[in-house]
Design a protein around this motif. Structure first.
Motif, mmCIF file in Angstrom:
data_model
loop_
_atom_site.group_PDB
_atom_site.id
_atom_site.type_symbol
_atom_site.label_atom_id
_atom_site.label_comp_id
_atom_site.label_asym_id
_atom_site.label_seq_id
_atom_site.Cartn_x
_atom_site.Cartn_y
_atom_site.Cartn_z
ATOM 1 N N SER A 70 0.841 -1.196 0.000
ATOM 2 C CA SER A 70 0.000 0.000 0.000
ATOM 3 C C SER A 70 0.868 1.234 0.000
ATOM 4 N N SER A 71 0.271 2.391 -0.192
ATOM 5 C CA SER A 71 1.023 3.632 -0.312
ATOM 6 C C SER A 71 1.249 4.317 1.022
ATOM 7 N N GLY A 72 0.731 3.783 2.119
ATOM 8 C CA GLY A 72 0.990 4.403 3.413
ATOM 9 C C GLY A 72 -0.209 5.193 3.895
ATOM 10 N N GLU A 73 0.011 5.969 4.959
ATOM 11 C CA GLU A 73 -1.053 6.747 5.578
ATOM 12 C C GLU A 73 -1.471 7.912 4.693
ATOM 13 N N PRO A 74 -2.731 8.359 4.785
ATOM 14 C CA PRO A 74 -3.173 9.517 4.022
ATOM 15 C C PRO A 74 -2.359 10.752 4.392
ATOM 16 N N ALA A 75 -2.207 11.635 3.419
ATOM 17 C CA ALA A 75 -1.408 12.834 3.645
ATOM 18 C C ALA A 75 -2.154 13.847 4.493
ATOM 19 N N THR A 76 -1.418 14.585 5.295
ATOM 20 C CA THR A 76 -1.987 15.687 6.078
ATOM 21 C C THR A 76 -1.125 16.910 5.868
ATOM 22 N N GLY A 77 -1.713 18.079 6.038
ATOM 23 C CA GLY A 77 -0.933 19.307 5.903
ATOM 24 C C GLY A 77 -0.713 19.666 4.450
ATOM 25 N N ASP A 78 0.313 20.475 4.213
ATOM 26 C CA ASP A 78 0.608 20.947 2.867
ATOM 27 C C ASP A 78 1.028 19.795 1.957
ATOM 28 N N VAL A 79 0.701 19.923 0.686
ATOM 29 C CA VAL A 79 1.047 18.908 -0.292
ATOM 30 C C VAL A 79 2.462 19.135 -0.798
ATOM 31 N N GLY A 80 3.258 18.076 -0.824
ATOM 32 C CA GLY A 80 4.601 18.125 -1.389
ATOM 33 C C GLY A 80 4.818 16.947 -2.311
ATOM 34 N N LEU A 81 5.446 17.177 -3.456
ATOM 35 C CA LEU A 81 5.717 16.127 -4.431
ATOM 36 C C LEU A 81 7.212 16.035 -4.688
ATOM 37 N N THR A 82 7.677 14.819 -4.947
ATOM 38 C CA THR A 82 9.073 14.607 -5.324
ATOM 39 C C THR A 82 9.133 14.131 -6.772
ATOM 40 N N PHE A 83 9.970 14.785 -7.548
ATOM 41 C CA PHE A 83 10.222 14.389 -8.944
ATOM 42 C C PHE A 83 11.655 13.875 -9.015
ATOM 43 N N MET A 84 11.817 12.565 -9.297
ATOM 44 C CA MET A 84 13.141 11.989 -9.457
ATOM 45 C C MET A 84 13.534 12.113 -10.926
ATOM 46 N N ASN A 85 14.542 12.946 -11.181
ATOM 47 C CA ASN A 85 14.902 13.368 -12.534
ATOM 48 C C ASN A 85 16.168 12.666 -13.007
ATOM 49 N N GLN A 86 16.107 12.067 -14.181
ATOM 50 C CA GLN A 86 17.251 11.344 -14.734
ATOM 51 C C GLN A 86 18.238 12.249 -15.457
ATOM 52 N N SER A 87 17.740 13.352 -16.022
ATOM 53 C CA SER A 87 18.543 14.174 -16.923
ATOM 54 C C SER A 87 19.115 15.414 -16.252
ATOM 55 N N ARG A 88 20.440 15.495 -16.177
ATOM 56 C CA ARG A 88 21.063 16.705 -15.672
ATOM 57 C C ARG A 88 20.892 17.867 -16.638
ATOM 58 N N GLY A 89 20.760 17.537 -17.936
ATOM 59 C CA GLY A 89 20.599 18.584 -18.926
ATOM 60 C C GLY A 89 19.325 19.388 -18.770
ATOM 61 N N GLN A 90 18.266 18.762 -18.218
ATOM 62 C CA GLN A 90 17.014 19.483 -18.042
ATOM 63 C C GLN A 90 16.809 19.947 -16.600
ATOM 64 N N GLU A 91 17.780 19.702 -15.733
ATOM 65 C CA GLU A 91 17.605 20.006 -14.318
ATOM 66 C C GLU A 91 17.283 21.482 -14.070
ATOM 67 N N ALA A 92 18.010 22.381 -14.739
ATOM 68 C CA ALA A 92 17.790 23.817 -14.516
ATOM 69 C C ALA A 92 16.379 24.216 -14.936
ATOM 70 N N ALA A 93 15.944 23.747 -16.101
ATOM 71 C CA ALA A 93 14.601 24.082 -16.573
ATOM 72 C C ALA A 93 13.538 23.482 -15.660
ATOM 73 N N LEU A 94 13.736 22.240 -15.238
ATOM 74 C CA LEU A 94 12.765 21.577 -14.378
ATOM 75 C C LEU A 94 12.671 22.277 -13.022
ATOM 76 N N THR A 95 13.811 22.675 -12.480
ATOM 77 C CA THR A 95 13.817 23.392 -11.202
ATOM 78 C C THR A 95 13.104 24.730 -11.332
ATOM 79 N N GLN A 96 13.376 25.448 -12.410
ATOM 80 C CA GLN A 96 12.721 26.731 -12.658
ATOM 81 C C GLN A 96 11.202 26.576 -12.734
ATOM 82 N N LEU A 97 10.754 25.568 -13.468
ATOM 83 C CA LEU A 97 9.321 25.346 -13.620
ATOM 84 C C LEU A 97 8.685 24.868 -12.317
ATOM 85 N N ALA A 98 9.400 24.047 -11.553
ATOM 86 C CA ALA A 98 8.871 23.581 -10.267
ATOM 87 C C ALA A 98 8.643 24.754 -9.316
#
Length: 446
Positions: free
Chosen positions: A50-78
């Motif tokens: 299962s995915s664990g307990e339901p979330a509480t509080g503010d929503v936070g997401l993690t994006f695991m990124n493979q490409s260093r070439g797009q890291e700057a753009a992805l960080t900017q957009l995030a």
């Protein structure tokens, strides 16, 4: 250098997905055989939790990124998305060599990220089969598909009966279109973007005349072989081989492998070998962007790597694979959906993750990726109406004719091509030996 313009404010509606085809993935490879029973079993076991307990509080997401070439753009957009919605996005970029091992560890420990980079279909199949990827077909059919070219949608969808055993569906979306070819340093090779080599013979001769060197990573040999074989084989004939319906011992495949042997014979193959290992391709790219290599085989995302590795180095160009002597057809690059994302349906916030990825693929955000990361977008209007940076022009030229396969290499065949290519240039085997070994690998999995 030309600049990417602002995106068109309105996009025409495009037809939703047609025939389901299986994704080829992005250009990075690792030596881990994702198709092995041990990994499939481990990921399947992890996927049952299962995915664990339901979330509480503010929503936070993690994006695991493979490409260093797009890291700057992805960080900017995030950061932009957080300001817009209040959803905090954490970008985790382990790097291309460490990405897949870390993702496997996350699956086995049942701590998968909310969103993660799409990868080579052969390597990603175990994650999809274990339930770590949301099927996006319904969302795409409901209108999301308008942000992508029909070709990219076809390449990133698994069809019924695909040879990787993945349930039919679309498990990734992509904001990049990817083709393959050569990156060439004119100062070292004497070649020019205005008149690139017309044939493979001209390419080898030009390198030899300047005593320049060429390099290709073992992880990229399946792509160059598939591209070169298109000089003699149609897309349907290539697909039939990958599906095990016709033999690898055709002249098209034989001639493709002969190109590697010809490079070695002419003395232009760097170190007289094909480097392997987890970081083989990053090392090959580094050798080019530090100006110690005359030419390399690469994919369009290599230009974004160059921008990050050595932004001062701009005097190079890309070129598609040239025709081979005696060819029957014009060569065509393998077509691959490039950078993109997979959504974890077992995360604490799958709906929020879906909303974030939808936003990332809108034309305005694709334009940011294109401009900042210097990649070819997947949105058809952006790709058709954009001034392409000079270093990408050769790759962009291959988009219209690129191969669109309904299948991909099985893990055993993929591994065999990489290993046998290395043995071929070392003089340990002949081309016929190579084809026999690959055919045996195909027979084990067809």
């Amino acid at each position: 250098m030309k600049k990417w313009p602002l995106p068109h404010p309105r996009l025409p509606k495009v037809r939703t997905m047609g025939t389901n085809l299986s994704a080829r993935g992005t250009r990075r490879r690792t030596i881990i055989a994702a198709g092995s029973l041990a990994i499939v079993g481990a990921l399947a076991l992890a996927g049952c939790s299962s995915s664990g307990e339901p979330a509480t509080g503010d929503v936070g997401l993690t994006f695991m990124n493979q490409s260093r070439g797009q890291e700057a753009a992805l960080t900017q957009l995030a950061e932009q998305y957080t300001k817009k919605t209040g959803v905090k996005i954490t970008i985790d970029t382990p790097g291309p060599a460490d990405y897949l091992p870390k993702l496997q560890a996350k699956a086995q420990s049942r701590s998968m990220p909310d969103v993660y980079s799409s990868f080579d279909a052969t390597q990603m199949a175990p994650f999809y089969k274990a339930g770590w990827a949301m099927d996006l077909s319904a969302e795409l059919n409901a209108g999301w598909s308008k942000n992508f070219s029909p070709t990219v949608l076809k390449m990133s969808t698994f069809q019924e009966g695909n040879n990787l055993g993945v349930k039919p569906g679309s498990y990734s979306v992509h904001w990049e279109t990817q083709t393959y070819g050569f990156l060439i340093n004119p100062a070292l090779t004497g070649m020019s973007a205005e008149k690139p080599p017309a044939t493979t013979t001209e390419f080898i001769d030009a390198l030899a005349a300047k005593k320049a060197k060429f390099s290709i990573a073992a992880s990229q040999t399946p792509n160059i072989i598939q591209g070169l074989a298109s000089n003699w084989l149609t897309d349907a004939e290539i697909e039939a081989t990958l599906n095990g319906k016709v033999s690898w011992k055709q002249d098209g495949w034989r001639n493709a492998f002969q190109f590697l042997a010809d490079l070695k014979k002419a003395g232009v193959l760097a170190n007289n070998s094909i480097p392997g290992g987890q970081d083989d391709h990053p090392n090959v790219e580094s050798s080019f962007f530090t100006k110690s290599m005359g030419a390399i085989f690469d994919a369009a995302p290599g230009v974004s790597v160059g921008l990050r590795t050595n932004p001062e180095f701009q005097d190079y160009f890309s070129a598609g694979l040239p025709k081979a002597p005696g060819s029957v057809h014009d060569p065509r690059s393998p077509g691959i959906p490039g950078k993109g994302a997979v959504i974890n349906p077992r995360g604490k916030h799958p709906k929020e993750a879906l909303a974030f990825v939808k936003w990332l693929t809108e034309p305005e955000q694709q334009a940011v990726f294109a401009k900042t990361a210097r990649i070819l977008p997947s949105n058809p209007e952006l790709l058709a109406g954009t001034d392409i940076p000079g270093q990408l022009e050769g790759f962009a030229a291959g988009v219209k004719t690129m191969q669109v396969m309904s299948t991909t290499f099985t893990p055993d065949v993929n591994t065999a091509i990489k290993a046998e290519s290395q043995r071929l240039v070392l003089g340990e085997v002949t081309v016929d030996d190579v084809l026999a070994t690959i055919q045996a690998a195909q027979d084990r999995t067809s």
